[in-house]
Design an enzyme around this catalytic site. Sequence first.
Site: not given
Length: 247
Positions: A10, A13, A46, A48, A52-53, A104, A154, A197
């Site tokens: 992922n 970030h 993701h 959003r 923000r990402h 999340t 998931e 996560h």
Amino acid sequence: MPDHLRLGVNIDHVATIRNARGGIDPDPARAAALAEAAGADGITVHLREDRRHIRDDDLDRIRAASTLPINLELAVTEEMVGIAERFGPHAACFVPEKREERTTEGGLDIAGLHAQVTPAVQRMRAAGARVSLFIEPDPVQIAMAARMQVPVIELHTGRYADLHNAGDTAGRDAELARLTTAAKDARQRGLEPHAGHGLTFANVGPVAAIRDLAELNIGHFLIGEAVFSGLETAIRKMRTLMDQARA
Ligand code: PXP
């Protein structure tokens, strides 16, 4: 049962760091290329609601930067389903999303929200995506996922990771048992279980050892670790730890 546990990286970030300053650096598309070079099996992002990402225009650039399949995480909203239909990701993972949360928190309550989730699942399936639902390791949620006939779930490992990081071994082991049972239950119902996560070098082993799992999605820790060791090194080390846990 899958021997090769896939690693989805992922890269959200990387975009978070870019967005802290605005501008173009660091570029999440470059992270996608590096993840492929380091042996990742997929790229997870993701989009959003608050952007923000990654941002909308990152999607095509990320796709162009690597040959890896893209797993697009999205909230069950008209806007996001519309964007995802047009983009056409390999996989679409529905996640809960609240504007005020830092990340999340908790899985999507598909048992409570199935009337809203089902049409979104159908639209993404019609768009050719492999649909996944990000849920708690809870038999009620898994039974509903099976009823919805999605190919993938998931399992949310956030609670396991928090308990591990807090040094609560009894709590962590209980949560690990819940994840193991949930993965087995999902398999028996014909679903392909993934998990993710909060996974780190320190806590990934016991989750990777759950043989019913087919894929882990890992982001925040890898991007943080990349500050110290570089992204490729961090991903390769995670890959090695996953393989060792499976051996
Ligand atoms: N899987 C899903 C569905 C997620 O939403 C996220 C990010 O919140 C992750 C995996 C990766 O979590 P992390 O960034 O903590 O590794």
